[in-house]
Design a protein around this motif. Structure first.
Motif, PDB file in Angstrom:
ATOM      1  N   ARG A  19      41.801  27.560  31.760  1.00 24.87           N
ATOM      2  CA  ARG A  19      43.065  27.817  32.027  1.00 24.87           C
ATOM      3  C   ARG A  19      43.467  29.162  32.520  1.00 24.87           C
ATOM      4  N   GLY A  20      44.417  29.359  33.417  1.00 21.25           N
ATOM      5  CA  GLY A  20      44.803  30.521  33.972  1.00 21.25           C
ATOM      6  C   GLY A  20      46.413  30.793  33.533  1.00 21.25           C
ATOM      7  N   GLN A  21      47.136  31.724  33.784  1.00 14.97           N
ATOM      8  CA  GLN A  21      48.353  32.084  33.474  1.00 14.97           C
ATOM      9  C   GLN A  21      48.837  33.096  34.302  1.00 14.97           C
ATOM     10  N   CYS A  22      50.221  33.001  34.455  1.00 22.99           N
ATOM     11  CA  CYS A  22      50.986  34.183  34.960  1.00 22.99           C
ATOM     12  C   CYS A  22      50.944  35.254  33.916  1.00 22.99           C
ATOM     13  N   ALA A  23      50.515  36.456  34.084  1.00 25.34           N
ATOM     14  CA  ALA A  23      50.582  37.436  32.908  1.00 25.34           C
ATOM     15  C   ALA A  23      51.674  38.601  33.295  1.00 25.34           C
ATOM     16  N   GLU A  24      52.497  38.328  33.910  1.00 27.42           N
ATOM     17  CA  GLU A  24      53.412  39.377  34.256  1.00 27.42           C
ATOM     18  C   GLU A  24      54.811  38.725  34.115  1.00 27.42           C
ATOM     19  N   TYR A  25      55.616  39.309  33.281  1.00 21.50           N
ATOM     20  CA  TYR A  25      56.990  38.316  32.980  1.00 21.50           C
ATOM     21  C   TYR A  25      57.757  38.260  34.398  1.00 21.50           C
TER      22      TYR A  25
END
Length: 362
Positions: free
Chosen positions: A227-233
């Motif tokens: 799993r990956g994720q956007c890590a910048e709001y």
């Protein structure tokens, strides 16, 4: 090709108002909270256990820093406790009188020793960190291909580029496939605001900045789903801007790539429901979504040519099942408030036809 996670159900034709009422249970099934509990991947969002050379090197540095920090904390705690017991034997001053000030010999020696040790440890950590950064800058071997990833609110577009044959390039979204044991180059760009590309089980974060192309690389040494994720709001639905990396055996990956190059199958003759669904999709959705081999050629939303090969929809927010797919089409603003996909004005029969057409896109 991945096995489907759903079974087809017979279509139900109903008047418009009955069709609207029939959407209620579908929308309930499509709740993101329920979806989160239903779906899981083989590698969660955890960066202390990794499955590729880039992540392994970084994880070793992380564990080292944690160990040193823990050691320093224990040492300082012991020194404070020792000092408390030693000073506890001193006579206390009477009220109103100043405390006696003493300058025992050898005190400066401990200060100089502490500064020297701290300086040596910090220098060692800087050297170790720079060595790790240099080692993960480039993979050991030259990547065979590039994935051009574009972040946008709130999903990921991925263009696979074959440097030897541009005609074998294609576009997909949110679920990326890579071959096990081989490095893959990833270029990163943004169409709107700053994002950050992060697959913690494989590599660290890389910012995705408008007007700038950044580069990273991935390699998985074990088959699985990461799993990956956007890590910048990046706005209201930042938490629902996820992605999945499928690490396949090289033969399976090559078969997947070849399949992605194929256009969508034509609607069989005599299938009135699918013909209506294809026509309604082209009219209602084709301005934003592309299905290669048809007149739908939109670029604002994800390419849906092989939608049924994906395990999730809405950027890994919902599992790709008939109920969730119907709920997402009917009312995307309920599932992902603020998403750029508008709520369409569809009757129950129109929604049913579009969903059945989409289920043929494998």
């Amino acid at each position: 090709m991945m096995e489907r996670l759903w079974n087809r159900k017979p279509s139900i034709q109903a008047p418009r108002i009955v069709g609207r009422l029939a959407l209620a249970p579908l929308l309930a099934l499509a709740s993101p909270a329920i979806a989160a509990s239903e779906e899981s991947t083989s590698a969660p969002m955890y960066y202390l256990k990794t499955f590729g050379p880039k992540g392994d090197i970084t994880a070793s540095l992380t564990w080292g820093l944690l160990a040193i920090a823990a050691g320093v904390s224990v040492l300082m705690s012991v020194l404070v406790i020792v000092a408390m017991f030693r000073n506890g034997r001193s006579s206390m001053a009477t009220p109103g009188s100043p405390l006696p000030i003493a300058h025992p010999p050898g005190g400066h020696r401990w200060i100089y020793l502490g500064l020297a040790l701290t300086t040596l440890v910090l220098i060692a950590l800087v050297i170790w960190t720079m060595d790790v950064l240099a080692e993960i800058d480039e993979p050991a071997g030259e990547p065979a291909f590039t994935i051009e990833v574009t972040g946008q609110q709130w999903w990921w577009e991925a263009r696979y580029v074959d440097p030897d044959d541009p005609s074998r390039s294609f576009v997909t979204a949110n679920e990326l496939h890579i071959p096990v044991g081989e490095p893959v180059r990833i270029t990163l760009a943004s169409r709107d605001v700053i994002h950050s590309f992060w697959v913690p089980a494989l590599a660290g974060k890389t910012d995705v900045i408008p007007g700038q192309t950044n580069e990273t690389w991935l390699q998985a040494d074990r088959e699985g789903v990461y799993r990956g994720q956007c890590a910048e709001y990046c706005g209201l639905q930042h938490a629902h801007m996820a992605l999945r990396i499928f690490a396949d055996a090289p033969e399976a990956f090559q078969a997947w790539w070849d399949h992605q190059l194929e256009p969508a199958d034509e609607v069989p003759e005599g299938s009135e429901l699918l013909a209506v669904g294809e026509r309604q999709f082209r009219l209602q959705c084709g301005a934003c979504h592309a299905v290669r081999g048809t007149l739908a050629g939109g670029e604002a939303g994800p390419d849906l040519t092989h939608l049924m090969d994906r395990t999730t929809i809405a950027s890994v927010t919902l599992p790709n099942t008939p109920g969730h797919l119907s709920g997402w089409i009917a009312d995307p603003q309920h599932q992902k408030p603020g998403t750029t996909m508008p709520n369409p004005d569809l009757s129950g029969p129109e929604l049913n036809a579009i969903r059945h057409y989409l289920e043929t896109l494998d």
